[in-house]
Write a protein that holds these residues in place. Structure first.
Motif, PDB file in Angstrom:
ATOM      1  N   MET A 117       0.846  -1.187   0.000  1.00  0.00           N
ATOM      2  CA  MET A 117       0.000   0.000   0.000  1.00  0.00           C
ATOM      3  C   MET A 117       0.886   1.244   0.000  1.00  0.00           C
ATOM      4  O   MET A 117       2.000   1.218   0.503  1.00  0.00           O
ATOM      5  CB  MET A 117      -0.905   0.022   1.229  1.00  0.00           C
ATOM      6  CG  MET A 117      -2.125  -0.870   1.098  1.00  0.00           C
ATOM      7  SD  MET A 117      -3.516  -0.469   2.173  1.00  0.00           S
ATOM      8  CE  MET A 117      -2.827  -0.569   3.795  1.00  0.00           C
ATOM      9  N   GLY A 118       0.312   2.319  -0.511  1.00  0.00           N
ATOM     10  CA  GLY A 118       1.045   3.577  -0.564  1.00  0.00           C
ATOM     11  C   GLY A 118       0.776   4.436   0.664  1.00  0.00           C
ATOM     12  O   GLY A 118       0.057   4.045   1.593  1.00  0.00           O
ATOM     13  N   ILE A 160      -0.961   7.263   1.032  1.00  0.00           N
ATOM     14  CA  ILE A 160      -2.352   7.688   1.215  1.00  0.00           C
ATOM     15  C   ILE A 160      -3.178   6.520   1.757  1.00  0.00           C
ATOM     16  O   ILE A 160      -3.944   6.681   2.714  1.00  0.00           O
ATOM     17  CB  ILE A 160      -2.968   8.211  -0.106  1.00  0.00           C
ATOM     18  CG1 ILE A 160      -2.127   9.326  -0.710  1.00  0.00           C
ATOM     19  CG2 ILE A 160      -4.413   8.656   0.118  1.00  0.00           C
ATOM     20  CD1 ILE A 160      -1.997  10.568   0.119  1.00  0.00           C
ATOM     21  N   ALA A 161      -3.025   5.346   1.175  1.00  0.00           N
ATOM     22  CA  ALA A 161      -3.763   4.172   1.647  1.00  0.00           C
ATOM     23  C   ALA A 161      -3.427   3.876   3.108  1.00  0.00           C
ATOM     24  O   ALA A 161      -4.315   3.527   3.894  1.00  0.00           O
ATOM     25  CB  ALA A 161      -3.458   2.962   0.774  1.00  0.00           C
ATOM     26  N   ASP A 162      -2.172   4.032   3.485  1.00  0.00           N
ATOM     27  CA  ASP A 162      -1.773   3.825   4.880  1.00  0.00           C
ATOM     28  C   ASP A 162      -2.462   4.823   5.809  1.00  0.00           C
ATOM     29  O   ASP A 162      -2.879   4.467   6.910  1.00  0.00           O
ATOM     30  CB  ASP A 162      -0.251   3.936   5.036  1.00  0.00           C
ATOM     31  CG  ASP A 162       0.497   2.743   4.465  1.00  0.00           C
ATOM     32  OD1 ASP A 162      -0.127   1.677   4.247  1.00  0.00           O
ATOM     33  OD2 ASP A 162       1.717   2.874   4.232  1.00  0.00           O
ATOM     34  N   ASP A 200      -6.581   0.268  -4.021  1.00  0.00           N
ATOM     35  CA  ASP A 200      -6.321   1.421  -4.880  1.00  0.00           C
ATOM     36  C   ASP A 200      -6.840   1.100  -6.276  1.00  0.00           C
ATOM     37  O   ASP A 200      -6.296   0.251  -6.972  1.00  0.00           O
ATOM     38  CB  ASP A 200      -4.823   1.720  -4.904  1.00  0.00           C
ATOM     39  CG  ASP A 200      -4.476   2.987  -5.672  1.00  0.00           C
ATOM     40  OD1 ASP A 200      -5.367   3.567  -6.334  1.00  0.00           O
ATOM     41  OD2 ASP A 200      -3.311   3.398  -5.611  1.00  0.00           O
ATOM     42  N   SER A 225      -7.106   3.388  -8.668  1.00  0.00           N
ATOM     43  CA  SER A 225      -6.720   4.528  -9.500  1.00  0.00           C
ATOM     44  C   SER A 225      -6.386   4.148 -10.937  1.00  0.00           C
ATOM     45  O   SER A 225      -6.697   4.901 -11.864  1.00  0.00           O
ATOM     46  CB  SER A 225      -5.533   5.260  -8.866  1.00  0.00           C
ATOM     47  OG  SER A 225      -5.868   5.687  -7.564  1.00  0.00           O
ATOM     48  N   GLU A 274      -3.347   6.421  -6.163  1.00  0.00           N
ATOM     49  CA  GLU A 274      -3.841   6.806  -4.840  1.00  0.00           C
ATOM     50  C   GLU A 274      -4.808   7.991  -4.889  1.00  0.00           C
ATOM     51  O   GLU A 274      -4.768   8.882  -4.064  1.00  0.00           O
ATOM     52  CB  GLU A 274      -2.694   7.069  -3.874  1.00  0.00           C
ATOM     53  CG  GLU A 274      -1.921   5.807  -3.531  1.00  0.00           C
ATOM     54  CD  GLU A 274      -1.216   5.905  -2.215  1.00  0.00           C
ATOM     55  OE1 GLU A 274      -1.707   5.269  -1.259  1.00  0.00           O
ATOM     56  OE2 GLU A 274      -0.208   6.624  -2.130  1.00  0.00           O
ATOM     57  N   SER A 275      -5.702   7.959  -5.871  1.00  0.00           N
ATOM     58  CA  SER A 275      -6.753   8.981  -5.956  1.00  0.00           C
ATOM     59  C   SER A 275      -8.144   8.368  -5.882  1.00  0.00           C
ATOM     60  O   SER A 275      -9.088   9.034  -5.472  1.00  0.00           O
ATOM     61  CB  SER A 275      -6.612   9.773  -7.257  1.00  0.00           C
ATOM     62  OG  SER A 275      -6.728   8.914  -8.384  1.00  0.00           O
ATOM     63  N   PHE A 292     -10.265   4.905  -4.470  1.00  0.00           N
ATOM     64  CA  PHE A 292     -10.158   3.730  -3.607  1.00  0.00           C
ATOM     65  C   PHE A 292     -11.500   3.036  -3.441  1.00  0.00           C
ATOM     66  O   PHE A 292     -12.549   3.684  -3.434  1.00  0.00           O
ATOM     67  CB  PHE A 292      -9.665   4.127  -2.208  1.00  0.00           C
ATOM     68  CG  PHE A 292      -8.243   4.593  -2.168  1.00  0.00           C
ATOM     69  CD1 PHE A 292      -7.209   3.697  -1.972  1.00  0.00           C
ATOM     70  CD2 PHE A 292      -7.928   5.936  -2.295  1.00  0.00           C
ATOM     71  CE1 PHE A 292      -5.895   4.114  -1.925  1.00  0.00           C
ATOM     72  CE2 PHE A 292      -6.623   6.375  -2.249  1.00  0.00           C
ATOM     73  CZ  PHE A 292      -5.597   5.462  -2.056  1.00  0.00           C
ATOM     74  N   GLU A 301      -8.245  13.861   3.690  1.00  0.00           N
ATOM     75  CA  GLU A 301      -7.842  13.154   2.474  1.00  0.00           C
ATOM     76  C   GLU A 301      -8.805  13.440   1.323  1.00  0.00           C
ATOM     77  O   GLU A 301      -8.385  13.595   0.177  1.00  0.00           O
ATOM     78  CB  GLU A 301      -7.758  11.642   2.733  1.00  0.00           C
ATOM     79  CG  GLU A 301      -6.597  11.240   3.616  1.00  0.00           C
ATOM     80  CD  GLU A 301      -6.787  11.609   5.100  1.00  0.00           C
ATOM     81  OE1 GLU A 301      -5.769  11.702   5.800  1.00  0.00           O
ATOM     82  OE2 GLU A 301      -7.939  11.800   5.534  1.00  0.00           O
ATOM     83  N   VAL A 324      -7.427  12.353  -2.315  1.00  0.00           N
ATOM     84  CA  VAL A 324      -8.412  11.323  -2.662  1.00  0.00           C
ATOM     85  C   VAL A 324      -9.565  11.961  -3.422  1.00  0.00           C
ATOM     86  O   VAL A 324     -10.235  12.864  -2.919  1.00  0.00           O
ATOM     87  CB  VAL A 324      -8.926  10.575  -1.412  1.00  0.00           C
ATOM     88  CG1 VAL A 324     -10.015   9.584  -1.781  1.00  0.00           C
ATOM     89  CG2 VAL A 324      -7.776   9.867  -0.710  1.00  0.00           C
TER      90      VAL A 324
END
Length: 96
Positions: free
Chosen positions: A1-2, A4-6, A25, A27, A41-42, A44, A72, A77
């Motif tokens: 995970m990136g 943003i996801a974290d 993700d 995206s 990561e935009s 989800f 976010e 996001v």
């Protein structure tokens, strides 16, 4: 995970104490569309099973998540696809 996801995972874990939390993700599916960022990561998909949803309708559950992730959603996001379930609803969906 990136990164943003974290952040999404950490905030949802803190706010909802979920029994299950899945974040995907999506995206890449939206590349070239509005709100899509280079590097992803935009967009989800989020599946949350939490007792915090007891007694809340679908809209109230989404508002709870949206307020938890307001920072976010105001920035990196662009879109969330949400599946919000109580533990009983989750159990009812599983084959017996």
């Amino acid at each position: 995970m990136g990164i943003i996801a974290d952040r999404l995972k950490a905030k949802l874990n803190q706010a909802l104490a979920p029994q299950q939390l899945e974040i995907h993700d999506d995206s890449a599916k939206h590349s070239g569309h509005a709100g899509a960022r280079e590097g992803g990561e935009s967009h989800f998909s989020v599946r949350v099973v939490s007792e915090r949803f007891e007694g809340l309708n679908r809209v109230a559950r989404q508002r709870l998540i949206n307020s938890t992730l307001a920072e976010e959603l105001a920035g990196p996001v662009h879109a969330l696809s949400l599946q919000t379930l109580t533990p009983a609803e989750d159990a009812a969906q599983k084959p017996h």
